[in-house]
Write a protein that holds these residues in place. Structure first.
Motif, PDB file in Angstrom:
ATOM      1  N   VAL A   1       0.840  -1.396   0.120  1.00  0.00           N
ATOM      2  CA  VAL A   1       0.178   0.015   0.047  1.00  0.00           C
ATOM      3  C   VAL A   1       0.943   1.256  -0.077  1.00  0.00           C
ATOM      4  O   VAL A   1       0.466   2.305  -0.485  1.00  0.00           O
ATOM      5  CB  VAL A   1      -0.850  -0.052   1.166  1.00  0.00           C
ATOM      6  N   ALA A   2       2.056   1.200   0.742  1.00  0.00           N
ATOM      7  CA  ALA A   2       3.059   2.362   0.415  1.00  0.00           C
ATOM      8  C   ALA A   2       3.337   2.757  -0.804  1.00  0.00           C
ATOM      9  O   ALA A   2       3.746   3.794  -1.249  1.00  0.00           O
ATOM     10  CB  ALA A   2       4.072   2.047   1.648  1.00  0.00           C
TER      11      ALA A   2
ATOM     12  N   THR B   1       3.902   9.850   2.386  1.00  0.00           N
ATOM     13  CA  THR B   1       3.408   8.593   2.362  1.00  0.00           C
ATOM     14  C   THR B   1       3.229   8.055   3.618  1.00  0.00           C
ATOM     15  O   THR B   1       2.457   7.281   3.997  1.00  0.00           O
ATOM     16  CB  THR B   1       4.445   7.878   1.476  1.00  0.00           C
TER      17      THR B   1
ATOM     18  N   THR C   1      -0.034   6.466   5.058  1.00  0.00           N
ATOM     19  CA  THR C   1       0.057   5.159   5.689  1.00  0.00           C
ATOM     20  C   THR C   1      -0.226   4.743   7.026  1.00  0.00           C
ATOM     21  O   THR C   1      -0.535   3.673   7.516  1.00  0.00           O
ATOM     22  CB  THR C   1       1.264   4.329   5.163  1.00  0.00           C
TER      23      THR C   1
ATOM     24  N   LEU D   1      -7.078   0.827   2.734  1.00  0.00           N
ATOM     25  CA  LEU D   1      -7.102   2.043   1.547  1.00  0.00           C
ATOM     26  C   LEU D   1      -8.298   2.386   1.084  1.00  0.00           C
ATOM     27  O   LEU D   1      -8.587   3.565   1.177  1.00  0.00           O
ATOM     28  CB  LEU D   1      -5.962   1.902   0.638  1.00  0.00           C
TER      29      LEU D   1
END
Length: 159
Positions: free
Chosen positions: A31-32, A70, A74, A83
């Motif tokens: 996801v990052a 980021t 996150t 997300l």
């Protein structure tokens, strides 16, 4: 007796460490990467829009800004809040109707309020006087007052 929860299963992050035999020195969740790569291009675009030329230091500062942004995003994302849920929540928060704190309309003015020279009489003492067309305004003409309907005491008590 101790009951173990299944939290350990969810604490495992889906992490990409890099290509085989050449791993990165850091751990970054998928996801990052999904947030970071587009963010990097947006940051570089903002730098160009601001007038910074493309070079080593501008790219390095863009990379640092991307890492900070980021990490902020996150930090809100976990296995309990994915997300998609965060994006949906942000969209609803931005599009929800807000309470209006300012009034609608302009300044208040008393220019349309009619003011009479004489004080009005109470309703029970008023008498309508008829004026003839030839008299000057404000002149009192002797005439017969309008006939008043007689009301019973019940009708007067309700006023």
């Amino acid at each position: 007796m101790r009951i173990r929860t299944d939290d350990e299963v969810y604490r495992v992050d889906a992490v990409w460490l890099g290509p085989p035999k050449a791993t990165f020195p850091w751990r970054a969740r998928y996801v990052a990467w999904l947030i970071g790569i587009p963010t990097f291009f947006v940051v570089l675009g903002v730098e160009r829009w601001a007038g910074w030329s493309f070079g080593f230091f501008s790219t390095a500062w863009g990379f640092i800004a991307t890492i900070v942004i980021t990490r902020l995003f996150t930090a809100k994302i976990s296995h309990e809040r994915p997300l998609g849920a965060v994006v949906a929540m942000a969209g609803r928060e931005l599009n929800t109707p807000r309470e209006r704190t300012t009034g609608t309309g302009g300044a208040v003015s008393a220019s349309r309020v009619r003011v009479r020279a004489e004080r009005p009489l109470p309703k029970h003492r008023r008498r309508r006087q008829y004026q003839h067309h030839g008299e000057p305004p404000g002149a009192v003409v002797q005439g017969t007052p309008r006939a008043r309907r007689s009301r019973g005491t019940a009708a007067r008590a309700g006023r």
